[in-house]
Enzyme design. Sequence first.
Site, PDB file in Angstrom:
ATOM      1  N   VAL A 229       0.816  -1.208   0.000  1.00 28.31           N
ATOM      2  CA  VAL A 229       0.000   0.000   0.000  1.00 28.31           C
ATOM      3  C   VAL A 229       0.852   1.260   0.000  1.00 28.31           C
ATOM      4  O   VAL A 229       0.373   2.320  -0.338  1.00 28.31           O
ATOM      5  CB  VAL A 229      -1.015   0.056   1.159  1.00 28.31           C
ATOM      6  CG1 VAL A 229      -2.129  -0.933   0.933  1.00 28.31           C
ATOM      7  CG2 VAL A 229      -0.349  -0.151   2.485  1.00 28.31           C
ATOM      8  N   ASP A 230       2.119   1.127   0.331  1.00 25.08           N
ATOM      9  CA  ASP A 230       2.953   2.336   0.293  1.00 25.08           C
ATOM     10  C   ASP A 230       3.075   2.860  -1.134  1.00 25.08           C
ATOM     11  O   ASP A 230       3.361   4.006  -1.362  1.00 25.08           O
ATOM     12  CB  ASP A 230       4.341   2.148   0.930  1.00 25.08           C
ATOM     13  CG  ASP A 230       4.809   0.721   0.972  1.00 25.08           C
ATOM     14  OD1 ASP A 230       4.052  -0.149   0.524  1.00 25.08           O
ATOM     15  OD2 ASP A 230       5.912   0.491   1.451  1.00 25.08           O
TER      16      ASP A 230
END
Length: 647
Positions: free
Chosen positions: A619-620
């Site tokens: 998700v980064d």
Amino acid sequence: MKSIGISPRPIIPLILPQLEHRYKISRLNHRLPLLHLDGAGRSLLLMASLNNHNHNHNHHFRHADSTASPPSSAVAKISHLKAVVLGDAPASEEDDVVLPSHDFSRQALVPSQQKYLEMYKASIENPAGFWSGIASSEFYWKQRWGDQVYSENLDVRRGNIKIEWFKGGITNVCYNCLDRNIDAGLADKIALYWESNEPGFDATLTYSQLLQRVCQLANYLKSVGVRKGDAVVVYLPMLMELPITMLACSRIGAVHSVVFAGFSSESLAQRIVDCKPKVVITCNAVKRGPKTVFLKDIVDAALIDSANKGISVDVCLTYENQLALKREKTKWKEGRDIWWEDVVPKYPTSSDVEWVDAEDPLFLLYTSGSTGKPKGVLHTTGGYMVYTATTFKYAFDYKDSDVYWCTADCGWITGHSYVTYGPMLNGATVLLYEGAPSYPDPGRCWDIVDKYKVTIFYTAPTLVRSLMRDGDEYVTRYSRKSLRVLGSVGEPINPSAWRWFFNVVGGSRCPISDTWWQTETGGFMITPLPGAWPQKPGSATFPFFGIQPVIVDEKGVELGGECSGYLCVKSSWPGAFRTLYGDHERYETTYFKPFPGYYFTGDGCSRDKDGYHWLTGRVDDVINVSVQKLLWLVLSTRLKGRAYMPL
Ligand code: WTA
């Protein structure tokens, strides 16, 4: 307190575009006729799977309209889909589900959804009973653990994060991999097949020969002062000496830290400075395809660098990899550098075992962090042992006769858990390949599969896609008929690569275990069990025993039903990492503070209406500056550069 979302919540907008773009998740669901069939429909699925060996059945049966209804809250009803039965026909784009065949399921360790659900339920309702049953019946313990099978705190609001399994239990992982299997009659079974980069060069070791080699190195390491708890940095390519080194360290209670022999001298130095090893073990060079890589030169530079930073290493044990470089041509520092072949074979071929506590460290493995300093993921002994062995066994439906090949390098977690420990704990025959997968041509993998009659082939989607681009003829010119089960790891496998792997490589006969897990988790977390579940191309399917994955929204609220969000895990499991070496605070901040009460994986995940999990990547990569609350995650979770490399 957290509330459980009852109706599906809106998909997190920042994740959705990526999902849509990559895997057309929502299209996949929406283009299907969303019929929920009754019992009659379910029995059709059953008939399709029971009848798959009957070649009189028509296309309608082979591509059966199907549904199934697993009786658990863990999963929902499998909706109306087009299915193909394993071994019956190639999976086409129209087939969203591949059903296990009757023949496959009949021989499988977990032969049905019902059996999986029974075991899963037991593992969640009574983790202590489930795991202690396996630990005591399948492993050797010098002394049983104390009253508590496990104790944990995963909630930062309740104090420090702590995970312990089998504490007080005394054991040794190397003993369980080698001595225990030899005592059980596997002395003459092949433990390792080694295939050189150069076709035509190979080697084998039986379990008893492997034990002798491990003991010699263990004795040597003790002679140079390596003791329980000392770190040993290992910078070796895929030679037999790499698992030998890992096992020798675990035999004497030393903590190995394998650094992928492709990392730069700066990365190696950084790791040496962090864990301050007594010894560094390397080899002079390795051939990767036509190219020679001078590993010892990289180690030399790293040792100068680390000495400048105050950490000197007295011993650099160097294996002479003669096919790559002769010793005369290797740069040498007298006093510090020692040829492996000159000393190790002189030591006795048996050695005592250092009995250690289940919670004593087994190894450190560094993963890149975004602040520059790599994170030293620490795994301990007992829980990791039980978890890697059990996941290996079930996810690949392991049989004693299997020949298992995982293309991962031992420099990555996959090579720890599923080249060395998991398979060896099961007494498996493991193939190691030193070289590049497309050398001398893109058929090399299948040449190796035929040569050794490999039955389980575990690799990464990058390699699948690259071999797919090279064309089917490199695959089809080999028989591959020994293959039984395929596996995938490292990133989501896109459905078209899945189908190519399934249809072309596996001849539509072999289920694919798409195993989702991480360095931190130690072993598989979400994975198909090949005899139990219908597979959907591109989905890692369902949680392994004892694992409770939850999908949360940006506020940390658990989402129910069909949803997308951040993947977390509730409660601990035996293979979980216990800390980041020397930085417990960073451990808590990175993994447990983002969503209090849970382990945060850093991955996005979507769950479809049938309960299947679809991993969507870190998700980064997706978190946008506009999400103020999660801004700091960008700093505290890892870089995309961590993408998994198979070889
Ligand atoms: C990704 C490798 C989708 C994921 C074992 C995870 C996957 C990261 C899968 C961990 C899979 C691994 N499907 N994504 N089957 N397996 N990943 O620590 O983003 O090198 O968080 O461990 O790889 O990478 P690591």
